[in-house]
Design an enzyme around this catalytic site. Structure first.
Site, PDB file in Angstrom:
ATOM      1  N   LEU A 148       0.833  -1.329   0.185  1.00 16.72           N
ATOM      2  CA  LEU A 148      -0.095  -0.206  -0.067  1.00 16.72           C
ATOM      3  C   LEU A 148       0.897   1.226  -0.133  1.00 16.72           C
ATOM      4  CD1 LEU A 148      -2.506  -1.047   2.610  1.00 16.72           C
ATOM      5  CD2 LEU A 148      -3.229  -0.509   0.343  1.00 16.72           C
ATOM      6  N   ASP A 149       0.537   2.004  -0.741  1.00 17.74           N
ATOM      7  CA  ASP A 149       1.416   3.342  -0.689  1.00 17.74           C
ATOM      8  C   ASP A 149       1.118   4.310   0.438  1.00 17.74           C
ATOM      9  OD1 ASP A 149      -0.346   5.182  -3.382  1.00 17.74           O
ATOM     10  OD2 ASP A 149      -0.851   4.572  -1.357  1.00 17.74           O
ATOM     11  N   VAL A 150       2.109   5.384   0.718  1.00 22.38           N
ATOM     12  CA  VAL A 150       1.722   6.073   1.820  1.00 22.38           C
ATOM     13  C   VAL A 150       0.558   6.736   2.120  1.00 22.38           C
ATOM     14  CG1 VAL A 150       2.875   8.010   2.919  1.00 22.38           C
ATOM     15  CG2 VAL A 150       4.441   6.532   1.598  1.00 22.38           C
ATOM     16  N   ARG A 156      -6.432   6.323  -7.836  1.00 17.76           N
ATOM     17  CA  ARG A 156      -6.961   7.852  -7.871  1.00 17.76           C
ATOM     18  C   ARG A 156      -6.954   8.280  -9.293  1.00 17.76           C
ATOM     19  NH1 ARG A 156      -2.218   7.383  -4.279  1.00 17.76           N
ATOM     20  NH2 ARG A 156      -3.109   7.145  -2.444  1.00 17.76           N
TER      21      ARG A 156
END
Lengths: 441, 347
Positions: free
Chosen positions: B128-130, B267
């Site tokens: 998972l990204d930040v 996104r």
């Protein structure tokens, strides 16, 4: 002393404090306050207002060398870098002047019509060797007409009140066209070698470059639907369902099981015809070589309409193809029978009893349980189904790219056609298709 | 003289090392670091899920879990120290000579050797990204091998994505550089659902196309009817299902089921939905609620990152992971091999 102080005060009051420029500070990442101010200062663009209407568009795909797609640059490129495009494998937008309400595809030609009250109501494009698009006067030689029309060209109709009459529907057969108006009956043009235009057959008549548009006005009640079909290749002539195998050139009422029944929809293609009554019953007549009517008869020709006792529920819509038939029931289930690629995999090639196509192939799932098929259409050897979500599914033989899926292979089960819009209606021809689409916004 | 263990570059050490490097096994004299679990459970599927909070990189979460586990393992009571007999000179007062004395072996004392566990092999599943948060699967020890088998099952993940109409930014999230502001009062829930239906339709088509099955076979038809067609190798991100959970202008929330995706791709999808609706949108939150068989209920919060909760989580999920892997492997064994596995995962 007091005067000096007064003078100093006055000078200070007259001149505003001079802004002094300090030393330059290094640029850093914008602070939260700067970001907020930039955010508030940014202008707001409006692309579409609250009352924006959805635009109506027409998409075409299939074999283009006959001019049926209405895009001249596919046949005769108008720029150096363009190459002639024999087959348009994916939907291509066709620019039209008016909103198109009805479209029909014949063998190598297309008719588009609009329900406007303008003078020009019907446009035709494609093959015109039998004057199925009327007389299209050539520019180079004013006495001759075009054999191929590459762009949607207006078809002049001999209307009594051209600015009041509206065209309700158009329909195409193999080489003839029918145009239904609301107050002036049905106009027919094109090939009449079997009386399909509703006028007497003239021996050795030359159909090309003909100015003749026949008008049929003497019906008992209002005509609600017209259907033209490809003529058969046998010697018996067009299957008329009148109890004999002769050619009929005058519209005649049908007998058999259909007498006295209110018919809401009629469909025919090739040599077989189907009719749906307002109570959901199905009647068929015509050719039954491909088991289309094998449930009621062993013979291959049925000349009297027979009721087809299928226990699949109330039928809403039926469509005939060259060798297979498709019906849509009130609950939204799709049934196919006949011969050819029916849509249930490569193993099912012929059946006399209708088989249901599982709704999961049309996008139904636990996630979206309210997806239902709303319309079914049939071409010569392919089928099309429209869902209530505006998605178009096609399957069948991919003759010269008529399915529009981007590939040239046959499709054995329903496959989605990617169109940038919500599909409202579709017309299937032998090797091309036309769809009327509403844009998303 | 008793046999002493040799350390360093002595010939006895090097004899032991011969061939070890190629086999990648531990030195026979070194102690194998086992977690305190009974021997028969050693070959189980040690996978568990934690809840990754937003604003933290995934490797920091993995390191934090490893540090806490190590701290607890090292704080556990150690074995009682070994003792040995030594012959020491007698005390000054008494007969001269050697006296047998039992002394503890200081070489094995915790303060001499250091902590018993210095490193734990904890592997991470789908990252998972930040800015994203949600279910983050980790594997301990043997579970790392199961992680690769789970990856080859190509199960779909579920995200809840929150978006906001009216803005377009450079990195499609609300903290990025502002590109444009647009109006959004013409957007209705019906229009949004129309766009979502189209996205689902085109992605369903991509799902069938990337699954590497010949569309002309009866088998492809059967699988398409049941909805079991899935790409079992590398493919671009595919959304299997998408729907709108909440709609309150300018904010909206979507639930997305997807395969082979990244959070930045989600996104971008929010941004493209805004463009299709003739407006613009940014993504405010990406939260993974399900990763294969692990749901939000199985994810451990930061207060639960301790040995006992992790062991309970592992035991709860074992059966589910095993059945899921078995189902996928048995289904695809005869038809087409999933990418990269040659050994059986159930050994």
């Amino acid at each position: 002393m007091a005067a000096v102080a007064v003078r100093r005060a006055l000078r200070a009051a007259r001149l505003p404090p001079v802004p002094r420029r300090g030393l330059a500070k290094p640029a850093g990442p914008p602070s939260a306050r700067q970001l907020r101010e930039a955010d508030e200062a940014a202008p707001i663009f409006q692309y579409v207002g609250k009352a924006a209407k959805r635009k109506d568009r027409v998409f075409v795909w299939g074999f283009s060398y006959s001019g049926a797609l209405g895009v001249p640059s596919f046949v005769k490129p108008d720029a150096g870098w363009k190459k002639p495009r024999r087959i348009q494998a994916t939907p291509y937008r066709l620019e039209t002047e008016e909103k198109i309400t009805s479209a029909a595809c014949g063998y190598g030609f297309t008719l588009l019509s609009s329900d406007t009250t303008d003078i020009t109501k019907v446009w035709g494009t494609g093959l015109n060797k039998d004057s199925q698009l009327g007389f299209q006067r050539s520019i180079r030689d004013r006495t001759k007409g075009y054999e191929y029309v590459l762009e949607p060209s207006p078809i002049p109709l001999p209307l009594e009140e051209p600015q009041k009459t509206r065209v309700l529907q158009v329909s195409c057969g193999r080489a003839h066209s029918l145009i239904l108006t609301d107050s002036e009956g049905v106009f027919t043009m094109g090939n009449n070698s079997y009386g399909q235009c509703g006028r007497k057959v003239v021996e050795d008549e030359v159909y090309s470059e003909s100015h003749l548009i026949h008008q049929l006005n003497d019906f008992d009640s209002r005509v609600v639907q017209v259907r033209g079909s490809s003529e058969s290749k046998s010697e018996d002539g067009l299957k008329t369902g009148l109890g004999h195998y002769n050619i009929t050139s005058v519209p005649t009422k049908l007998g058999g099981d259909i007498a006295g029944v209110n018919i809401i929809q009629v469909s025919s293609y090739g040599d077989c015809c189907l009719a749906v009554s307002d109570e959901g019953d199905l009647f068929g007549w015509g050719n039954s070589e491909y088991l289309q009517l094998a449930s009621v008869t062993e013979t291959t020709q049925v000349n009297v309409p027979r009721h087809l006792p299928f226990k699949i529920g109330k039928i809403k819509e039926a469509a005939c193809g060259g060798t297979g038939n498709i019906v849509l029931t009130e609950e939204g289930s799709v049934f196919v029978w006949g011969y050819g690629i029916l849509g249930k995999g490569p193993n099912l090639t012929e059946t006399a009893v209708p088989e249901m196509i599982p709704p999961s192939l049309f996008g139904w799932s636990d996630f979206s349980p309210d997806v239902r098929v709303a319309r079914v259409r049939c071409g010569l050897s392919h089928f099309a189904a429209l869902t209530n979500r505006g998605e178009l599914f096609v399957w069948g033989k991919n003759l010269r790219g008529c399915l529009g899926i981007g590939r040239m292979e046959d499709q054995y089960f329903p496959w989605r056609v990617t169109i940038p819009g919500e599909v409202v209606d579709v017309a299937c021809g032998v090797d091309h298709m036309v769809s009327m689409v509403k844009s998303f916004m | 003289m008793e046999k002493t263990k040799q350390w360093g570059w002595s010939p006895q050490w090097r004899k032991c090392c011969r061939g070890r490097k190629r086999k990648n096994t531990l030195h026979p004299h070194k102690e194998r670091q086992h977690l305190p679990v009974a021997a028969e459970q050693n070959r189980q599927r040690w996978l568990f899920a934690v809840y990754k909070p937003p604003g933290v990189a995934w490797n920091r979460v993995r390191d934090a879990v490893e540090t806490r586990l190590l701290r607890e393992l090292n704080a556990a009571p150690a074995w009682p120290p070994r003792s040995r007999i030594r012959f020491l000179p007698a005390a000054s007062a008494g007969p001269p000579g050697l006296v047998a004395v039992r002394v503890p072996v200081l070489a094995e004392h915790r303060l001499v050797r250091g902590p018993r566990f210095t490193q734990l092999k904890i592997g991470a599943g789908h990252r998972l990204d930040v800015k994203a948060s949600g279910v983050f699967v980790l594997g301990v020890g043997h579970g790392n091998k199961i992680l690769s088998h789970l990856y080859n099952c190509h199960l779909s993940k579920v995200y809840t994505v929150r978006g906001q109409f009216g803005k377009a930014t450079k990195d499609f999230s609300d903290t990025g550089k502002l590109i444009e502001k647009t109006t959004f009062d013409h957007i209705t829930r019906e229009k949004l659902e129309r766009i979502l239906a189209v996205i689902q339709g085109t992605n369903h088509k991509a799902l069938l196309m990337h699954s590497n099955i010949d569309m002309k076979t009866q088998e492809a038809y059967e699988l398409a009817v049941k909805g079991l067609i899935r790409p079992m190798g590398k493919s671009p991100p595919i959304i299997t299902a998408i729907r709108c959970l909440q709609f309150a202008l300018p904010e909206f929330q979507l639930e997305i089921h997807c395969l082979h995706e990244t959070q930045q791709y989600l996104r971008k999808i929010v941004h493209e939905i805004g463009l299709e609706l003739k407006s613009s949108a940014v993504c405010t939150q990406v939260r993974r609620t399900r990763d294969g068989v692990f749901t939000l209920d199985d994810a451990l919060l930061r207060t639960q990152w301790n040995l006992q909760s992790i062991q309970n989580a592992i035991l709860n999920c074992q059966l589910r992971v095993k059945t899921e892997i078995e189902k996928t492997m048995s289904h695809w064994d005869g038809t087409c091999a999933p990418g990269g596995t040659s050994t059986s995962p159930l050994g």
